[in-house]
Design an enzyme around this catalytic site. Structure first.
Site, PDB file in Angstrom:
ATOM      1  CB  SER B 170      -0.922   0.003   1.226  1.00 56.88           C
ATOM      2  OG  SER B 170      -1.808  -1.096   1.158  1.00 56.88           O
ATOM      3  CD  GLU B 400      -4.591  -2.568 -10.396  1.00 55.02           C
ATOM      4  OE1 GLU B 400      -4.608  -1.329 -10.471  1.00 55.02           O
ATOM      5  OE2 GLU B 400      -3.929  -3.280 -11.161  1.00 55.02           O
TER       6      GLU B 400
END
Lengths: 263, 421
Positions: B170, B400
């Site tokens: 992240s 994503e």
């Protein structure tokens, strides 16, 4: 000068083959509301065959023209056919024949429309599906050949064109096996399942199809009266299958067959 | 008196029950189409509808038959990329270089059809289209575009996108992969570092690796044929999801990359984020496609399977699950169309795309897990497909931008306060 093929491919918009048709009891008709429609699979095979003829030899095929009769919704089907490789399309506009009424346009009416159209287009070869999967008539191609007074080769499983002589050889699937016939142009060929496997539509061809022309004409332009001569009296589903039985010897089997009057 | 009434009422009840049971199987006279509740076609152009139909047909006839085998054995047939390429489904929004320049909505519709079959297949397609072709088109030199895009479009060469690292998921800004000038050769960089969870890396011919050059993130097109022994792309085996797609690491030990292969047009996280934006848009559509596939399977199973003399579809708790799924599909697709239109008008913000990605993935995952319950024990057999779809959707929710991360991006946009750290 070897003949160039000016091909007409008539196509039909039908309920998608994957959908189980249902009868609407109230309307005594096939339920078409909200049902998916697509090009008749045998018509796709016809377009594919025309495109393959073009790809097999440069200059062999002059043009591939699609034609279909019915309401404006058919534009979707014609567009799909243009994306598969046809050059142009003609919609014979009969607004009353929308998706819910497609069974009311009979094979003879279609054959007459096609005869007039084919003569107008100067075509020398018609490639079309042997039958539509909604009415399974298997008549239009044969009637068309008769009206045009052209040779016909139905249920084609292989088509070869001799470019020098303009003779077309067609292998036909018949009950006993394969029959091979040949005839000079012009002729009507109807396609059977194993003639070819249609290609998948490419995005690029969908884009190209946008530039191809679709013209609209009417039955009056062709001088044809499409009023139905047949009336659908009733529609019903086939009777449900009942159970069978087992016989444990040949004699027992013969006995049972005699019992039901089969032999 | 009461004894006399009791048999009477029982008979009346019995009659009502019989009528009810025939009615419950009567086909609904309404035209509501559960497969297309809000008539999506009315929002699409003819071209987009044709593209969607073409994609659906190809995916159902050519990808569906391969997926069970691929998922079981963790094999990905590379010819799939060639097939997708031939049909024009790779990089479809790009103008030129063998691509068709179609709308974002058309791209989304393609992603939806591919993922209706399998999320892993759609991952491979998204990587090629949004994470490799898009950055080359957006940030590459004309020479790089000429060199790579046509073959990527045809699926002849396969690309991958190297951003995520073992210690930085992240938080890609803290990546440890570095690029440095070659000490001896002029105009050559040396890349060192490791990337993890990279779709396509074991089979990629060109790897878009993001690395820090003098502390600034740049994109490098690493060509396997010219990379030498310093490049290693081991496959990550025995995955519990996305098994039909091939995932691996990218390990680089002073891999040589000529400066002609560095993307000139972008620096910093903006580069990878712009690619992810494009991919996330496709995923928003794709994840709904997966849910649609699961719904069709669950509905059919519920109609066929009988317990206590009734098809499962007769039971209320089952119908609720189906109703929830149909609702989330319909709302999800509407949002995708609107954002797609805004994107093509140049008005889409990343937070919009983050929002549809997050919501559609969350809804798809939750709904598929509920739909899986309809199958009972049969859900554990991969022949029923539902277990594979649910397992895949966990990863789709994660990559994503995991849903929580997108929530923070939205929170920051709403409040102006960064809550990431």
């Amino acid at each position: 000068m070897p003949p160039r093929l000016n091909i007409v491919v008539p196509i039909k918009r039908v309920i998608d083959f994957a959908i189980k048709p249902r009868i609407s009891a109230a309307k005594n008709a096939i339920e078409t509301n909200g049902v998916k429609f697509s090009m008749n699979p045998f018509c796709e095979i016809a377009i594919e065959e025309a495109v393959r003829l073009r790809e097999s030899s440069k200059d062999l095929v002059e043009s591939i023209t699609l034609v279909s009769a019915g309401s404006a919704k058919i534009q979707d089907t014609l567009r799909a056919g243009l994306a598969l490789g046809a050059d142009k399309a003609t919609l014979i506009d009969i607004p009353a024949i929308d998706d819910s009424k497609s069974l009311e346009l009979e094979p003879l009416a279609v054959a007459k429309l096609l005869k007039a159209f084919v003569e107008k287009s100067n075509a020398n070869l018609v490639i079309m599906g042997k039958q539509a999967i909604d009415d399974d008539s298997n008549q239009t191609g044969q009637m068309l050949a008769g009206l045009l007074n052209w040779s016909q080769a139905t249920n084609a499983s292989k088509v070869t064109v001799d470019e020098a002589s303009g003779v077309v050889t067609v292998a036909r699937e018949v009950d006993g096996g394969t029959e091979t016939v040949s005839a000079p142009l012009p002729l009507v060929i109807t396609t059977d399942l194993r003639l070819n496997t249609p290609r998948y539509t490419k995005l690029q061809d969908i884009m190209k199809a946008k530039k191809k022309k679709t013209e609209k004409i009417t039955p009056e332009d062709l001088g044809v009266d499409v009023t139905s001569r047949l009336e659908i009296v009733s529609l019903s589903e086939p009777p449900k299958r009942t159970g069978g039985g087992k016989a444990d010897s040949v004699d027992a089997l013969i006995g049972k067959l005699k019992g039901v009057g089969a032999i | 008196m009461s004894a006399w009434l009791r048999p009477l009422s029982r008979r009346v009840l019995a009659k009502r029950c019989t009528r009810l049971s025939t009615n419950s199987f009567v086909r609904n006279a309404s035209s509501f189409q559960w497969q297309d509740p809000f008539l999506l076609g009315t929002l699409l152009t003819e071209e987009e509808e044709d593209i969607s139909d073409a994609a659906r047909r190809y995916c159902q006839e050519c990808l569906m038959p391969r997926v069970l085998e691929g998922y079981r054995n963790e094999t990905f047939d590379k010819t799939i990329m060639l097939e997708l390429g031939e049909l024009g489904f790779l990089g479809p929004t790009i103008d030129g270089y063998g691509c068709s320049g179609v709308s974002s909505v058309a791209y989304g519709l393609i992603a939806r059809e591919v993922e209706r079959v399998d999320s892993g297949y759609r991952s491979a397609m998204s990587v090629q289209s949004s994470l490799v072709m898009h950055p080359i088109f957006a940030f590459g030199s004309d020479e790089q575009k000429e060199r790579f895009l046509p073959d990527l479009a045809k699926g002849k060469i396969i690309g991958c996108f190297g951003l995520t690292e073992p210690n930085h998921g992240s938080d890609p800004g803290s990546m440890e992969t570095v690029a440095r000038q070659h000490p001896a050769k002029e105009g050559v960089y040396l890349l060192s570092g490791a990337k993890n969870w990279i779709t396509n890396s074991p089979i990629a011919d060109v790897l878009l690796v993001w690395a820090k050059l003098d502390g600034v993130i740049r994109g490098f097109l690493v060509e396997r044929s010219k990379a030498g022994p310093g490049l290693d792309t081991p496959k990550i085996k025995d995955k519990t999801a996305l098994r039909a797609s091939v995932t691996g690491m990218i390990n680089m030990d002073d891999v040589e990359v000529p400066k002609e292969n560095m993307l000139p047009g972008i620096q910093g996280l903006k580069g990878p984020f712009s690619c992810l934006n494009s991919a996330r848009f496709g995923i928003s559509w794709g994840t709904i496609g997966a849910l649609e596939g699961a719904l069709a399977l669950a509905r059919q199973y519920a109609l066929d399977r009988k317990q206590f003399n009734n098809p499962l579809a007769k039971y209320q708790l089952i119908q609720k699950k189906l109703a929830d799924a149909v609702t989330d599909i319909s709302y999800g697709l509407l949002a995708c169309v609107q954002v797609g239109r805004l994107k093509d008008a140049g008005k889409a913000e990343p937070e919009m795309i983050g929002m549809i990605k997050r919501h559609n993935c969350d809804r798809a995952l939750e709904n598929v897990r509920k739909l899986m319950e309809i199958f009972g024990g049969n859900a554990t057999s991969d022949e029923y497909h539902i277990g594979r779809i649910a397992a895949n959707l966990f990863v789709v929710q994660t990559y994503e931008g995991q849903s929580d991360i997108h929530a923070l991006a939205l929170g920051r946009a709403i409040t102006g306060i960064n809550a990431f750290y």
